[in-house]
Design a protein around this motif. Sequence first.
Motif, mmCIF file in Angstrom:
data_model
loop_
_atom_site.group_PDB
_atom_site.id
_atom_site.type_symbol
_atom_site.label_atom_id
_atom_site.label_comp_id
_atom_site.label_asym_id
_atom_site.label_seq_id
_atom_site.Cartn_x
_atom_site.Cartn_y
_atom_site.Cartn_z
ATOM 1 N N LYS A 8 -5.542 -15.386 5.181
ATOM 2 C CA LYS A 8 -6.413 -15.762 4.074
ATOM 3 C C LYS A 8 -7.704 -14.947 4.030
ATOM 4 O O LYS A 8 -8.503 -15.091 3.105
ATOM 5 C CB LYS A 8 -6.734 -17.260 4.155
ATOM 6 C CG LYS A 8 -5.502 -18.148 3.999
ATOM 7 C CD LYS A 8 -5.876 -19.620 3.998
ATOM 8 C CE LYS A 8 -4.633 -20.505 3.889
ATOM 9 N NZ LYS A 8 -3.906 -20.278 2.615
ATOM 10 N N ASP A 9 -7.912 -14.093 5.012
ATOM 11 C CA ASP A 9 -9.101 -13.246 5.062
ATOM 12 C C ASP A 9 -8.869 -12.024 4.170
ATOM 13 O O ASP A 9 -8.082 -11.134 4.497
ATOM 14 C CB ASP A 9 -9.365 -12.824 6.511
ATOM 15 C CG ASP A 9 -10.675 -12.071 6.681
ATOM 16 O OD1 ASP A 9 -11.051 -11.298 5.763
ATOM 17 O OD2 ASP A 9 -11.316 -12.219 7.731
ATOM 18 N N LYS A 10 -9.580 -11.980 3.060
ATOM 19 C CA LYS A 10 -9.354 -10.913 2.091
ATOM 20 C C LYS A 10 -9.728 -9.531 2.623
ATOM 21 O O LYS A 10 -9.136 -8.522 2.217
ATOM 22 C CB LYS A 10 -10.110 -11.213 0.796
ATOM 23 C CG LYS A 10 -9.585 -12.438 0.064
ATOM 24 C CD LYS A 10 -10.307 -12.664 -1.246
ATOM 25 C CE LYS A 10 -9.771 -13.891 -1.969
ATOM 26 N NZ LYS A 10 -10.430 -14.117 -3.276
ATOM 27 N N ALA A 11 -10.690 -9.480 3.543
ATOM 28 C CA ALA A 11 -11.067 -8.194 4.131
ATOM 29 C C ALA A 11 -9.923 -7.649 4.987
ATOM 30 O O ALA A 11 -9.626 -6.448 4.959
ATOM 31 C CB ALA A 11 -12.340 -8.339 4.963
ATOM 32 N N LYS A 12 -9.266 -8.541 5.736
ATOM 33 C CA LYS A 12 -8.121 -8.121 6.547
ATOM 34 C C LYS A 12 -6.960 -7.677 5.654
ATOM 35 O O LYS A 12 -6.262 -6.708 5.949
ATOM 36 C CB LYS A 12 -7.664 -9.263 7.457
ATOM 37 C CG LYS A 12 -8.596 -9.577 8.610
ATOM 38 C CD LYS A 12 -7.983 -10.666 9.491
ATOM 39 C CE LYS A 12 -8.853 -10.999 10.681
ATOM 40 N NZ LYS A 12 -8.227 -12.054 11.530
ATOM 41 N N ILE A 13 -6.760 -8.414 4.562
ATOM 42 C CA ILE A 13 -5.687 -8.064 3.619
ATOM 43 C C ILE A 13 -5.926 -6.679 3.030
ATOM 44 O O ILE A 13 -5.027 -5.842 2.978
ATOM 45 C CB ILE A 13 -5.592 -9.133 2.509
ATOM 46 C CG1 ILE A 13 -5.069 -10.456 3.090
ATOM 47 C CG2 ILE A 13 -4.706 -8.658 1.363
ATOM 48 C CD1 ILE A 13 -5.168 -11.642 2.145
ATOM 49 N N ASP A 34 -2.014 -6.991 14.902
ATOM 50 C CA ASP A 34 -2.559 -8.015 15.796
ATOM 51 C C ASP A 34 -3.695 -8.758 15.094
ATOM 52 O O ASP A 34 -4.580 -8.135 14.492
ATOM 53 C CB ASP A 34 -3.084 -7.375 17.086
ATOM 54 C CG ASP A 34 -1.968 -6.854 17.972
ATOM 55 O OD1 ASP A 34 -0.819 -7.297 17.793
ATOM 56 O OD2 ASP A 34 -2.250 -6.001 18.839
ATOM 57 N N GLY A 35 -3.658 -10.069 15.164
ATOM 58 C CA GLY A 35 -4.706 -10.873 14.547
ATOM 59 C C GLY A 35 -4.542 -11.076 13.056
ATOM 60 O O GLY A 35 -5.405 -11.695 12.419
ATOM 61 N N PHE A 36 -3.433 -10.590 12.508
ATOM 62 C CA PHE A 36 -3.166 -10.755 11.078
ATOM 63 C C PHE A 36 -2.067 -11.791 10.919
ATOM 64 O O PHE A 36 -0.922 -11.570 11.311
ATOM 65 C CB PHE A 36 -2.729 -9.429 10.452
ATOM 66 C CG PHE A 36 -2.714 -9.415 8.948
ATOM 67 C CD1 PHE A 36 -3.751 -8.858 8.224
ATOM 68 C CD2 PHE A 36 -1.651 -9.979 8.242
ATOM 69 C CE1 PHE A 36 -3.734 -8.842 6.836
ATOM 70 C CE2 PHE A 36 -1.615 -9.973 6.863
ATOM 71 C CZ PHE A 36 -2.670 -9.408 6.152
ATOM 72 N N ALA A 50 -7.736 -4.267 4.310
ATOM 73 C CA ALA A 50 -7.647 -3.250 5.356
ATOM 74 C C ALA A 50 -6.192 -2.883 5.650
ATOM 75 O O ALA A 50 -5.867 -1.697 5.843
ATOM 76 C CB ALA A 50 -8.335 -3.740 6.626
ATOM 77 N N LEU A 51 -5.303 -3.878 5.680
ATOM 78 C CA LEU A 51 -3.895 -3.588 5.960
ATOM 79 C C LEU A 51 -3.250 -2.855 4.785
ATOM 80 O O LEU A 51 -2.439 -1.949 4.977
ATOM 81 C CB LEU A 51 -3.136 -4.880 6.277
ATOM 82 C CG LEU A 51 -1.714 -4.700 6.825
ATOM 83 C CD1 LEU A 51 -1.698 -3.831 8.076
ATOM 84 C CD2 LEU A 51 -1.065 -6.058 7.111
ATOM 85 N N GLY A 83 0.822 -1.207 0.000
ATOM 86 C CA GLY A 83 0.000 0.000 0.000
ATOM 87 C C GLY A 83 0.855 1.255 0.000
ATOM 88 O O GLY A 83 0.569 2.219 -0.725
ATOM 89 N N VAL A 84 1.926 1.238 0.807
ATOM 90 C CA VAL A 84 2.849 2.375 0.837
ATOM 91 C C VAL A 84 3.477 2.575 -0.535
ATOM 92 O O VAL A 84 3.552 3.701 -1.051
ATOM 93 C CB VAL A 84 3.946 2.149 1.905
ATOM 94 C CG1 VAL A 84 4.986 3.278 1.835
ATOM 95 C CG2 VAL A 84 3.342 2.071 3.303
#
Length: 283
Positions: A254-259, A247-249, A261-262, A19-20
């Motif tokens: 494999k959670d695309k929503a978490k990916i 945390d929690g990542f 968001a990060l 993202g950066v």
Amino acid sequence: MKTGMVFEGGAFRTVFSCGVMDAFLDLDIMPNYIIGVSAGAAYGTSYVSKQKGRNLTLIKEYCNDKRYMGIGNLLNPKNKCYYGLKFAYETIPTEILPFDYDTYRANPVDFYATVTNVETGEAEYLLYDVNQVPSKTLIATCALPMLFPIVKIKGKQYLDGGISDSIPFKKALEDGCDRVVVVLTRQPDYRKTTSGSTKLAAKMYSKYPALAKALLNRADNYNRCLDELAEYEKEGKVIVIRPDSTDGFSRMEKDKAKIQALYDDGFKKGMDYGDRIKEFFNV
């Protein structure tokens, strides 16, 4: 002035760095020198080839694809790696998500990947050869103990660069960079500890005592590096960009929503730091 960037590894946590990188592409920020570790190097190549969004697409599309990574690949006697080596390092960049080799070659950035010499336990820094497909250098920098085979390059044996130098900002300074931006993949309060899997890896590589020692010392060395980096930041020699929290990542998330968001956190951080970095780089 010679400007540099350092990209820490961290498997899929490195989507923050992606993202950066994409924000920097929008802002037309490109250093003279880049050094990456593990996934920081593997994904950093798409920054040099100026392919915004390529890394995010790759991670989201293939995080659940067993051809890309999975225990079946590790158990395959022709692969012996958690990642599908041919699929990840040859099929994807040449067929599925084509890497822009021409743009990379035209970019004058010096790009290095950190690797760990299995015999010495010390870090080495290899110039990425874009003409080698699949790239042994990129495989070596990502070669996590127990999950990858040892990678041989020019008679030497290598594993993941993060074992010996997870944040090679000092190498960037030694190589002549006057200003360095360091992109980390852990939150500000993170401190590394020696996990059970690291202790197991040290036992499994006991025939390489220097490597085993490097594995057991990695946490202390990493934390010491963070302390040193903080001092350089106070002195104004480096700028550090890091996520709010991981945390929690999982490193194999494999959670695309978490990916997403990060990645979004990284993109926002990159945009927010843009003016400061342009002034820092004098561009």
